[in-house]
Design an enzyme around this catalytic site. Structure first.
Site, PDB file in Angstrom:
ATOM      1  N   LYS A  62       0.745  -1.132  -0.290  1.00 35.25           N
ATOM      2  CA  LYS A  62       0.069  -0.084  -0.121  1.00 35.25           C
ATOM      3  C   LYS A  62       0.991   1.241   0.157  1.00 35.25           C
ATOM      4  O   LYS A  62       0.497   2.312   0.011  1.00 35.25           O
ATOM      5  CB  LYS A  62      -0.911   0.017   0.870  1.00 35.25           C
ATOM      6  CG  LYS A  62      -1.485  -1.108   0.994  1.00 35.25           C
ATOM      7  CD  LYS A  62      -2.727  -0.985   3.051  1.00 35.25           C
ATOM      8  CE  LYS A  62      -3.989  -0.389   2.441  1.00 35.25           C
ATOM      9  NZ  LYS A  62      -4.946  -0.685   3.533  1.00 35.25           N
ATOM     10  N   ASP A  97     -10.573   3.516   1.610  1.00 32.73           N
ATOM     11  CA  ASP A  97     -10.704   3.700   3.259  1.00 32.73           C
ATOM     12  C   ASP A  97     -11.020   4.567   4.376  1.00 32.73           C
ATOM     13  O   ASP A  97     -12.156   4.457   4.899  1.00 32.73           O
ATOM     14  CB  ASP A  97     -10.022   3.059   3.955  1.00 32.73           C
ATOM     15  CG  ASP A  97      -9.266   1.778   4.076  1.00 32.73           C
ATOM     16  OD1 ASP A  97     -10.075   0.896   2.855  1.00 32.73           O
ATOM     17  OD2 ASP A  97      -8.099   1.735   3.959  1.00 32.73           O
ATOM     18  N   GLY A 123      -3.191   3.053  14.159  1.00 32.87           N
ATOM     19  CA  GLY A 123      -2.541   1.812  13.356  1.00 32.87           C
ATOM     20  C   GLY A 123      -3.640   2.501  11.942  1.00 32.87           C
ATOM     21  O   GLY A 123      -4.019   3.542  11.221  1.00 32.87           O
ATOM     22  N   VAL A 147       0.506   5.008  23.539  1.00 28.18           N
ATOM     23  CA  VAL A 147       0.093   6.163  23.505  1.00 28.18           C
ATOM     24  C   VAL A 147       1.128   6.942  22.558  1.00 28.18           C
ATOM     25  O   VAL A 147       0.761   8.167  21.902  1.00 28.18           O
ATOM     26  CB  VAL A 147       0.669   7.338  24.908  1.00 28.18           C
ATOM     27  CG1 VAL A 147       0.009   8.077  25.343  1.00 28.18           C
ATOM     28  CG2 VAL A 147      -0.783   6.203  25.941  1.00 28.18           C
ATOM     29  N   MET A 187     -10.545  -9.696  16.373  1.00 30.75           N
ATOM     30  CA  MET A 187     -10.363 -10.651  14.844  1.00 30.75           C
ATOM     31  C   MET A 187     -10.065 -12.454  16.170  1.00 30.75           C
ATOM     32  O   MET A 187      -9.240 -12.169  16.049  1.00 30.75           O
ATOM     33  CB  MET A 187      -9.221 -10.538  13.840  1.00 30.75           C
ATOM     34  CG  MET A 187      -8.835 -11.041  12.843  1.00 30.75           C
ATOM     35  SD  MET A 187      -7.650  -9.663  12.280  1.00 30.75           S
ATOM     36  CE  MET A 187      -8.428  -8.264  12.023  1.00 30.75           C
ATOM     37  N   GLY A 232     -17.873  -4.958  10.506  1.00 28.82           N
ATOM     38  CA  GLY A 232     -16.749  -4.871   9.944  1.00 28.82           C
ATOM     39  C   GLY A 232     -17.148  -5.022   8.214  1.00 28.82           C
ATOM     40  O   GLY A 232     -16.926  -4.303   7.631  1.00 28.82           O
TER      41      GLY A 232
END
Ligand code: ATR
Length: 267
Positions: A62, A97, A123, A147, A187, A232
């Protein structure tokens, strides 16, 4: 016949071929979409450029694919990654996205402006969601296990958009309208994990980006509390729909969702 593909490594479990081929069938379009395992982008590029009208791009390509792109939309500059390419006279790069997250949210909350959203995670997926929410005029908070990563995201957001997000140390849900899990927690195979231990108020709308399983522990908690939920598959379908729009089709979202749910059920 036009050909499309999703490239990545590994790519075997991708739901994209089922979703996009169902869309082409529904539209009565003669086009084919396949999953292609690409180990080295540099070696595959000429073949991709010659063979396909468009591709979706997933891990690990990506970011690397940026160097092959002639023109890119704003979302690519914000998120720093490309997940959709259109091959024409020039090579155009997109990131769907951000759009997928916003459209998924709109299925339950049509007016997003000024809504307070808490994003769990910092992320790649969280990044797309944060930018999408900010561009919709929402008030964004981020809570992440590490953090430093959420602090970094906040600095980056301020630099790129001159907008502020709050980095929070805990989930204050009485000040939240929308709660999103943008981590991989829950997941398969670790289906008993949830990104949140505190209880969820019933007026909060809860979205999960995890679609395997579709009914995550997090969404179960939310439903048990009486909250409305967005699973999702919705974000996945909506980002796929935006790819189709980029390639010139009018996406049949319901048929795409049915195909994704069927593929997930068959696992
Ligand atoms: P993606 O591109 O799918 O977002 P990523 O960039 O690896 O994947 O980000 C994964 C996110 O899930 C991160 O926010 C990560 O938190 P850290 O920054 O602390 O690593 C979060 N995450 C993954 N496993 C987690 C866990 N067990 N508990 C809490 N957060 C977790």
């Amino acid at each position: 016949m036009k050909r499309y593909a999703v490239i990545g490594n590994p790519i075997g479990h991708s739901l994209s071929p089922a979703m996009h081929n169902a869309a082409f069938k529904e539209l009565g379009v003669k086009a084919a979409y396949e999953a292609l395992e690409v180990e080295r982008l540099d070696r595959a590029w000429e073949h991709l450029r010659k063979t396909y009208s468009g591709i979706n791009v997933t891990i690990p390509h990506k970011v690397e694919i940026l160097k092959y792109i002639d023109e890119r939309e704003m979302a690519v500059d914000l998120i720093g990654a490309v997940n959709c390419v259109e091959f024409g006279d020039v090579v155009r790069g997109y990131n769907t996205d951000m759009y997928g997250a916003v459209e998924a949210l709109k299925t339950e909350v049509p007016k997003l402006r000024n809504k307070r959203v808490l994003v769990l995670g910092a992320g790649g997926a969280a990044r797309a969601i944060v930018y999408g929410c900010l561009l919709e005029g929402m008030k964004v908070s981020v809570l992440n296990r590490t953090v430093e990563k959420s602090d970094e995201l906040a600095m980056e957001v301020e630099e790129k958009l001159s907008k502020r997000i709050s980095v929070v140390p805990e989930a204050l849900l009485d000040k939240t309208d929308i709660l999103i899990n943008a981590t991989s927690v829950g997941m398969a195979p670790k289906v008993d994990a949830s990104p949140l231990t505190s209880s969820i108020p019933s007026n909060v709308v809860v979205m999960d980006i995890v679609y395997n399983p579709l009914e995550t522990k997090f969404l179960k908690q939310a439903r048990a509390a009486g909250a409305r939920t967005i699973d999702g598959a919705e974000m996945f379908v909506r980002q796929g729909a935006e790819s189709l729009r980029i390639w010139g089709y009018d996406p049949p979202v319901d048929a795409m969702r049915r195909a994704v749910l069927k593929a997930l059920g068959g696992r």
